[in-house]
Design an enzyme around this catalytic site. Structure first.
Site, PDB file in Angstrom:
ATOM      1  N   ASP A   1      30.708  34.417  37.373  1.00 58.19           N
ATOM      2  CA  ASP A   1      31.844  33.581  36.965  1.00 58.19           C
ATOM      3  C   ASP A   1      32.711  34.319  35.934  1.00 58.19           C
ATOM      4  O   ASP A   1      32.932  33.815  34.835  1.00 58.19           O
ATOM      5  CB  ASP A   1      31.332  32.258  36.389  1.00 58.19           C
ATOM      6  CG  ASP A   1      32.465  31.257  36.151  1.00 58.19           C
ATOM      7  OD1 ASP A   1      33.543  31.401  36.757  1.00 58.19           O
ATOM      8  OD2 ASP A   1      32.266  30.325  35.341  1.00 58.19           O
TER       9      ASP A   1
ATOM     10  N   ILE B   1      32.026  22.528  19.647  1.00 61.32           N
ATOM     11  CA  ILE B   1      33.170  23.440  19.713  1.00 61.32           C
ATOM     12  C   ILE B   1      33.821  23.478  21.092  1.00 61.32           C
ATOM     13  O   ILE B   1      34.971  23.844  21.226  1.00 61.32           O
ATOM     14  CB  ILE B   1      32.842  24.900  19.292  1.00 61.32           C
ATOM     15  CG1 ILE B   1      31.638  25.435  20.052  1.00 61.32           C
ATOM     16  CG2 ILE B   1      32.660  25.017  17.801  1.00 61.32           C
ATOM     17  CD1 ILE B   1      31.505  26.943  19.893  1.00 61.32           C
TER      18      ILE B   1
ATOM     19  N   GLY C   1      32.227  22.704  28.144  1.00 67.21           N
ATOM     20  CA  GLY C   1      32.450  23.573  29.299  1.00 67.21           C
ATOM     21  C   GLY C   1      32.293  22.781  30.571  1.00 67.21           C
ATOM     22  O   GLY C   1      32.244  21.553  30.569  1.00 67.21           O
ATOM     23  N   ALA C   2      32.242  23.526  31.680  1.00 61.21           N
ATOM     24  CA  ALA C   2      32.087  22.877  32.976  1.00 61.21           C
ATOM     25  C   ALA C   2      30.734  22.200  33.078  1.00 61.21           C
ATOM     26  O   ALA C   2      30.605  21.101  33.604  1.00 61.21           O
ATOM     27  CB  ALA C   2      32.235  23.915  34.079  1.00 61.21           C
ATOM     28  N   GLU C   3      29.720  22.856  32.558  1.00 61.52           N
ATOM     29  CA  GLU C   3      28.395  22.281  32.708  1.00 61.52           C
ATOM     30  C   GLU C   3      27.705  22.004  31.384  1.00 61.52           C
ATOM     31  O   GLU C   3      26.772  21.226  31.337  1.00 61.52           O
ATOM     32  CB  GLU C   3      27.509  23.167  33.590  1.00 61.52           C
ATOM     33  CG  GLU C   3      27.662  24.644  33.324  1.00 61.52           C
ATOM     34  CD  GLU C   3      26.602  25.483  34.051  1.00 61.52           C
ATOM     35  OE1 GLU C   3      25.658  24.892  34.602  1.00 61.52           O
ATOM     36  OE2 GLU C   3      26.718  26.702  34.044  1.00 61.52           O
ATOM     37  N   ALA C   4      28.188  22.625  30.355  1.00 64.60           N
ATOM     38  CA  ALA C   4      27.450  22.537  29.107  1.00 64.60           C
ATOM     39  C   ALA C   4      28.314  22.017  27.962  1.00 64.60           C
ATOM     40  O   ALA C   4      29.533  22.041  28.020  1.00 64.60           O
ATOM     41  CB  ALA C   4      26.898  23.907  28.733  1.00 64.60           C
TER      42      ALA C   4
HETATM   43  N1  LIG Z   1      28.616  32.337  21.643  1.00 64.64           N
HETATM   44  C1  LIG Z   1      29.786  31.709  21.606  1.00 64.64           C
HETATM   45  N2  LIG Z   1      30.611  31.865  20.555  1.00 64.64           N
HETATM   46  C2  LIG Z   1      31.798  31.221  20.509  1.00 64.64           C
HETATM   47  N3  LIG Z   1      32.242  30.395  21.460  1.00 64.64           N
HETATM   48  C3  LIG Z   1      31.466  30.186  22.532  1.00 64.64           C
HETATM   49  C4  LIG Z   1      30.205  30.833  22.670  1.00 64.64           C
HETATM   50  N4  LIG Z   1      29.656  30.443  23.827  1.00 64.64           N
HETATM   51  C5  LIG Z   1      30.536  29.605  24.393  1.00 64.64           C
HETATM   52  N5  LIG Z   1      31.633  29.435  23.634  1.00 64.64           N
HETATM   53  C6  LIG Z   1      32.815  28.597  23.946  1.00 64.64           C
HETATM   54  O1  LIG Z   1      32.420  27.520  24.769  1.00 64.64           O
HETATM   55  C7  LIG Z   1      33.069  27.581  26.036  1.00 64.64           C
HETATM   56  C8  LIG Z   1      32.114  27.172  27.149  1.00 64.64           C
HETATM   57  O2  LIG Z   1      30.972  27.991  27.104  1.00 64.64           O
HETATM   58  P1  LIG Z   1      30.339  28.598  28.422  1.00 64.64           P
HETATM   59  O3  LIG Z   1      29.131  29.373  28.070  1.00 64.64           O
HETATM   60  O4  LIG Z   1      31.394  29.312  29.169  1.00 64.64           O
HETATM   61  O5  LIG Z   1      29.891  27.266  29.181  1.00 64.64           O
HETATM   62  P2  LIG Z   1      30.212  26.700  30.646  1.00 64.64           P
HETATM   63  O6  LIG Z   1      29.137  27.264  31.512  1.00 64.64           O
HETATM   64  O7  LIG Z   1      30.098  25.255  30.521  1.00 64.64           O
HETATM   65  O8  LIG Z   1      31.567  27.199  31.031  1.00 64.64           O
HETATM   66  C9  LIG Z   1      33.552  29.009  26.161  1.00 64.64           C
HETATM   67  O9  LIG Z   1      34.686  29.089  27.002  1.00 64.64           O
HETATM   68  C10 LIG Z   1      33.859  29.358  24.723  1.00 64.64           C
HETATM   69  O10 LIG Z   1      35.123  28.850  24.355  1.00 64.64           O
HETATM   70 MG   LIG Z   2      32.392  29.115  30.990  1.00 65.18          MG
END
Ligand SMILES: Nc1ncnc2c1ncn2[C@@H]1O[C@H](COP(=O)(O)OP(=O)(O)O)[C@@H](O)[C@H]1O
Ligand SMILES: [Mg+2]
Lengths: 329, 211
Positions: free
Chosen positions: B124, B10, B13-16
């Site tokens: 963050d 879905i 992200g930056a790291e995941a």
């Molecule tokens: N529990 C969740 N439910 C729905 N979307 C999610 C959820 N967790 C993350 N996302 C989506 O994934 C994106 C990246 O997740 P995030 O935890 O912010 O990772 P990163 O540390 O890589 O930024 C979020 O901006 C959001 O759009």
């Molecule tokens: Mg994030």
């Protein structure tokens, strides 16, 4: 075809360049002040150096460009931020030429110079920019007439981290290349603080911890290796964060620290991980140089920006996100 | 080994990498911190495992402090994975892109205020880490979070919000940040000191001068 003579004298470098309005760098000449081993830059000594080298550098820039002062459209100078005494040398030279020959005078923000020369040379249009020089560790995006700060160091810059560590080892500054040499023979990763806050970074804790590791008897090579690995990993992380957030596809890196080959390799991989292309300024133009002042100079000139010679001051402290850059969409 | 059925990516992200998955009939999100192959492997392993653990812990603690966060179902420290509740909605980032409703920033301020009241620093709190699910704003991404009472640490959170608004969302920056602070001040007793700290931080050293 308009042309601009740009003068740079922010810190170590006295530089002069002629650039045309179509972005051709007709000449770029510089001379770099080298402080005595084990000491940092002394502003007055740098200024003394600039005063003695200025005539030769300026003359050479004009000769290599094959242009006489009379044929120039304008003069631009680095108005800050930087070391007062060093900056004033460039400003005085620019002022003198401008009033004597009746040429329009244009002040340029030093860091805007790095960024805009970077865009000119790499062809990057809408990049995430990482500015890593002695004075900056900043992540920026160009948006609506400004370079907007997306993240930056909360304390010292990565350049200062490396220089101050180098000085601690008794190396002359800038000590980047020597630290890189040391690091390339290190192999043990020692634990140092890795501090990323959002898109911001902090390096001062790392400097303190690195000195402590030396005092405890760890090899210089290993400490240098660990500083590079940890600090560069942090830089790559904030670059990745900015790319992921904006969805932009170019990562442009400017500033002297980009000369480090380990960092370049890491940034390349970091960009690839975010589906972005790494755009690096050729090493010759990644450090301070006249072209970074001449190119924005001509752009501002075409936009009608001028200062009267009597008002041509320098600003030692000047945030780059307050500077209007009208040609950024 | 965690058993879920992957349904697709879905987000990156930056790291995941974020996967939608089915776990025992629930829609879940798997947050998988992928190796950064360009790092020293020891450093990479350390960062990923620490952050994964921190994130799972603080998602939970934030929820106890009254901040809506995804429920954590499973944690796999070996593969740096968290399985959590799927939050369906739109991110603050996209909401602000289309200028919808700036009011939502006030709620964002309230969430950060509640977090700070519980001495949790998010690390963050940018606009891609808030999701508006129906009328409920949910805070995500606790990988950089930590416990701290320090006003300076909390001020950095405000600075991160400010930076995101003033750079990427500059159209709504002034009003938006004012709204955010309204919510923040209303929910956090210590907000005055943190805002003083923010001003101090921004007027000294780095923010005032750039050599
Ligand atoms: N529990 C969740 N439910 C729905 N979307 C999610 C959820 N967790 C993350 N996302 C989506 O994934 C994106 C990246 O997740 P995030 O935890 O912010 O990772 P990163 O540390 O890589 O930024 C979020 O901006 C959001 O759009
Ligand atoms: Mg994030």
């Amino acid at each position: 075809m308009s042309t601009c003579l740009g003068i740079e004298s922010t810190a170590h470098t006295f530089g002069a360049a002629v650039v045309s309005e179509d972005g051709r760098i007709m000449s770029d000449v510089k001379d770099i002040y080298v402080p005595p081993t084990g000491s940092g830059i002394h502003p007055r000594e740098a200024a003394r150096h600039h005063v003695s080298e200025a005539p030769r550098v300026l003359r050479k820039a004009l000769v290599e460009a094959g242009i006489s002062i009379d044929d120039l459209s304008c003069i631009s100078y680095s108005a800050g931020p930087g070391l007062g005494p060093a900056l004033r040398v460039g400003a005085v030279a620019a002022r003198a030429i401008s009033s004597y020959y009746g040429k329009p005078l244009v002040p340029v923000h030093h860091a805007i110079g790095h960024l805009e020369l970077g865009r000119l040379l790499t062809g990057a249009r809408r990049p995430v920019a990482l500015l890593i020089s002695g004075g900056h560790t900043t992540v920026l995006i160009p948006k609506r007439r400004r370079w907007r700060v997306f993240g930056e160091t909360l304390d010292i810059t990565v350049g200062q981290l490396i220089d101050q560590f180098g000085r601690h080892l008794g190396l002359s500054s800038p000590s980047g290349p020597k630290i890189e040499g040391l690091a390339s023979t290190g192999s043990t990763l020692l634990e140092l603080p890795y501090t990323v806050r959002g898109n911001d970074l902090s390096f001062s804790g790392m400097l303190t911890a690195a000195k402590r590791l030396l005092a405890r008897g760890h090899r210089q090579e290993d400490v240098a290796y660990s500083i590079q690995e940890t600090a560069f990993a942090m830089l790559c992380e904030v670059a990745e964060r900015a790319l992921a957030f904006t969805g932009y596809h170019e990562l442009m890196v400017v500033g002297g620290v980009a000369a480090n080959s380990r960092l370049r390799a890491m940034l390349k991989a970091a960009a690839r991980r975010q589906d972005a292309k790494l755009e690096l300024v050729p090493p010759r133009f990644s450090g301070d140089c006249g072209a970074q002042i001449a190119w924005p100079g001509i752009m501002y000139y075409k936009g009608g920006v001028r200062v009267r010679p009597v008002d041509a001051n320098v600003i030692q402290r000047w945030r780059l996100d307050v500077v209007d850059v009208p040609w950024i969409e | 080994m965690i058993s879920y059925r992957e349904l697709g990516v879905i987000a990156r992200g930056a790291e995941a990498e974020l996967l939608l998955a089915d776990w025992m009939g629930f829609d879940v999100v798997v947050k998988r911190r992928l190796p950064r192959g360009y790092l020293d492997v020891r450093l990479d392993a350390r960062i990923r495992s620490r952050r994964t653990i921190k994130e799972a812990q603080l998602l939970h603690e934030a929820r106890l402090a009254g901040v809506p966060t995804p429920l954590v179902f499973l944690l796999d420290t070996v593969n740096s994975e968290i399985v959590m509740q799927y939050i369906e909605g739109r991110r603050l980032k996209e909401l602000l892109d289309v200028h919808v409703d700036i009011e939502v920033l006030e709620e964002a301020g309230r969430l950060v205020g509640r977090l700070h009241s519980a001495d949790i620093v998010h690390g963050d709190p940018t606009t891609s880490n808030f999701i508006l699910a129906g009328d409920r704003l949910v805070l995500l991404d606790f990988g950089l979070s930590y416990r701290s009472r320090d006003e300076g640490d909390k001020a950095v959170d405000l600075h991160v919000v400010k930076e995101a608004l003033s750079s990427y969302h500059h159209d709504v920056y002034e009003e938006g940040f004012a709204r955010f602070l309204e919510g923040y001040v209303a929910t956090y007793k210590g907000s005055g000191i943190v805002m003083d700290e923010l001003r101090r931080m921004e007027s000294r050293g780095r923010y005032k001068q750039v050599v």
